[in-house]
Design a protein around this motif. Structure first.
Motif, PDB file in Angstrom:
ATOM      1  N   TYR A  26       0.702  -1.203  -0.081  1.00  0.00           N
ATOM      2  CA  TYR A  26       0.025   0.079  -0.039  1.00  0.00           C
ATOM      3  C   TYR A  26       0.806   1.138  -0.217  1.00  0.00           C
ATOM      4  O   TYR A  26       1.881   1.363   0.551  1.00  0.00           O
ATOM      5  CB  TYR A  26      -0.956  -0.187   1.291  1.00  0.00           C
ATOM      6  CG  TYR A  26      -2.020  -1.077   1.297  1.00  0.00           C
ATOM      7  CD1 TYR A  26      -2.857  -1.235   0.540  1.00  0.00           C
ATOM      8  CD2 TYR A  26      -1.778  -2.331   2.360  1.00  0.00           C
ATOM      9  CE1 TYR A  26      -4.089  -2.169   0.842  1.00  0.00           C
ATOM     10  CE2 TYR A  26      -2.491  -3.215   2.326  1.00  0.00           C
ATOM     11  CZ  TYR A  26      -3.682  -2.969   1.428  1.00  0.00           C
ATOM     12  OH  TYR A  26      -4.517  -4.218   1.492  1.00  0.00           O
ATOM     13  N   ARG A  27       0.380   2.349  -0.711  1.00  0.00           N
ATOM     14  CA  ARG A  27       1.030   3.451  -0.666  1.00  0.00           C
ATOM     15  C   ARG A  27       0.680   4.264   0.655  1.00  0.00           C
ATOM     16  O   ARG A  27      -0.541   3.932   1.110  1.00  0.00           O
ATOM     17  CB  ARG A  27       0.840   4.464  -1.633  1.00  0.00           C
ATOM     18  CG  ARG A  27       1.394   3.999  -3.073  1.00  0.00           C
ATOM     19  CD  ARG A  27       0.874   4.739  -4.132  1.00  0.00           C
ATOM     20  NE  ARG A  27      -0.487   4.885  -4.494  1.00  0.00           N
ATOM     21  CZ  ARG A  27      -1.087   5.439  -5.510  1.00  0.00           C
ATOM     22  NH1 ARG A  27      -0.338   6.190  -6.337  1.00  0.00           N
ATOM     23  NH2 ARG A  27      -2.277   5.286  -5.504  1.00  0.00           N
ATOM     24  N   GLY A  31      -3.412   3.586   1.454  1.00  0.00           N
ATOM     25  CA  GLY A  31      -3.563   2.319   2.055  1.00  0.00           C
ATOM     26  C   GLY A  31      -4.473   2.286   3.153  1.00  0.00           C
ATOM     27  O   GLY A  31      -5.383   1.340   3.410  1.00  0.00           O
ATOM     28  N   THR A  32      -4.346   3.209   4.265  1.00  0.00           N
ATOM     29  CA  THR A  32      -5.052   3.370   5.151  1.00  0.00           C
ATOM     30  C   THR A  32      -6.607   3.379   4.900  1.00  0.00           C
ATOM     31  O   THR A  32      -7.396   2.576   5.827  1.00  0.00           O
ATOM     32  CB  THR A  32      -4.660   4.652   6.263  1.00  0.00           C
ATOM     33  OG1 THR A  32      -3.190   4.287   6.402  1.00  0.00           O
ATOM     34  CG2 THR A  32      -5.326   4.261   7.674  1.00  0.00           C
ATOM     35  N   PRO A  33      -7.125   4.360   4.298  1.00  0.00           N
ATOM     36  CA  PRO A  33      -8.695   4.314   3.920  1.00  0.00           C
ATOM     37  C   PRO A  33      -8.991   2.974   3.412  1.00  0.00           C
ATOM     38  O   PRO A  33     -10.136   2.489   3.621  1.00  0.00           O
ATOM     39  CB  PRO A  33      -8.696   5.460   2.991  1.00  0.00           C
ATOM     40  CG  PRO A  33      -7.566   6.333   3.236  1.00  0.00           C
ATOM     41  CD  PRO A  33      -6.496   5.443   3.516  1.00  0.00           C
ATOM     42  N   LEU A  34      -8.364   2.193   2.598  1.00  0.00           N
ATOM     43  CA  LEU A  34      -8.736   1.063   2.043  1.00  0.00           C
ATOM     44  C   LEU A  34      -8.776   0.015   3.080  1.00  0.00           C
ATOM     45  O   LEU A  34      -9.723  -0.805   2.862  1.00  0.00           O
ATOM     46  CB  LEU A  34      -7.882   0.687   0.886  1.00  0.00           C
ATOM     47  CG  LEU A  34      -7.587   1.407  -0.496  1.00  0.00           C
ATOM     48  CD1 LEU A  34      -6.239   0.861  -1.353  1.00  0.00           C
ATOM     49  CD2 LEU A  34      -8.932   1.432  -0.995  1.00  0.00           C
ATOM     50  N   LEU A  40     -14.215  -2.960   7.621  1.00  0.00           N
ATOM     51  CA  LEU A  40     -15.675  -2.642   7.858  1.00  0.00           C
ATOM     52  C   LEU A  40     -16.747  -3.708   7.031  1.00  0.00           C
ATOM     53  O   LEU A  40     -17.535  -4.417   7.552  1.00  0.00           O
ATOM     54  CB  LEU A  40     -16.167  -1.405   7.332  1.00  0.00           C
ATOM     55  CG  LEU A  40     -17.737  -1.080   7.575  1.00  0.00           C
ATOM     56  CD1 LEU A  40     -17.970  -1.184   9.049  1.00  0.00           C
ATOM     57  CD2 LEU A  40     -17.783   0.160   6.983  1.00  0.00           C
ATOM     58  N   LEU A  41     -15.882  -4.120   5.794  1.00  0.00           N
ATOM     59  CA  LEU A  41     -16.792  -5.152   5.066  1.00  0.00           C
ATOM     60  C   LEU A  41     -16.399  -6.474   5.575  1.00  0.00           C
ATOM     61  O   LEU A  41     -17.534  -7.243   5.722  1.00  0.00           O
ATOM     62  CB  LEU A  41     -16.121  -5.088   3.450  1.00  0.00           C
ATOM     63  CG  LEU A  41     -16.864  -6.196   2.494  1.00  0.00           C
ATOM     64  CD1 LEU A  41     -18.457  -5.670   2.537  1.00  0.00           C
ATOM     65  CD2 LEU A  41     -16.245  -5.649   1.345  1.00  0.00           C
ATOM     66  N   LEU A  42     -15.183  -6.709   6.020  1.00  0.00           N
ATOM     67  CA  LEU A  42     -14.925  -7.920   6.595  1.00  0.00           C
ATOM     68  C   LEU A  42     -15.654  -8.173   7.990  1.00  0.00           C
ATOM     69  O   LEU A  42     -16.137  -9.407   8.255  1.00  0.00           O
ATOM     70  CB  LEU A  42     -13.677  -8.313   6.859  1.00  0.00           C
ATOM     71  CG  LEU A  42     -12.774  -8.671   5.633  1.00  0.00           C
ATOM     72  CD1 LEU A  42     -11.067  -8.479   6.281  1.00  0.00           C
ATOM     73  CD2 LEU A  42     -13.006  -9.946   5.456  1.00  0.00           C
TER      74      LEU A  42
END
Length: 132
Positions: A26-27, A31-34, A40-42
């Protein structure tokens, strides 16, 4: 019981993120927002799947934890199967937003955004029906 199941789903989502995050690059700025949206999805998927699965194993503090662990394990296996290897060389130049010819990138982002929100809302609806 509701809170214990939610806490178990949070812990399992953190474990899945801890297993998957080091394998991805991640850049620093993006990367952090992703990871937050991915967490949240998991979390919601593990919670919904664990709540709807047939109770398995001995209950601990009133919850059947094995159902949640099995749901998290199968989600982890699915994500490993879908993920590309992290050291794959990229061909061509990266497409940056605003460049000519980025219509395919915009379409991909829109499609994944719709899929993400549909999956998130579906998990919330499944939880509402399970606990109502």
């Amino acid at each position: 019981m509701f809170l214990y199941e939610m806490l178990l789903a949070i812990v399992l989502a953190f474990i899945v993120i801890a297993i998957l995050a080091p394998s991805r690059r991640y850049r620093a700025e993006s990367g952090t927002p992703l990871l937050v949206f991915f967490f949240l999805l998991l979390f919601l998927l593990i919670w919904a799947a664990g709540a709807w699965l047939t109770p398995i194993g001995p209950p601990v503090m009133g919850i059947y934890w094995a159902s949640f662990v099995i749901a998290a394990f199968f989600l982890l296996l699915l994500l490993f199967a879908l993920a590309s290897p992290p050291d794959t060389p990229r061909r061509g130049s990266a497409i940056e937003p605003g460049e000519p010819g980025d219509d395919a990138m915009v379409g991909t982002i829109v499609a994944f955004s719709i899929f993400f929100w549909a999956l998130l809302i579906g998990a919330i609806i499944a939880l509402v029906f399970r606990y109502s």
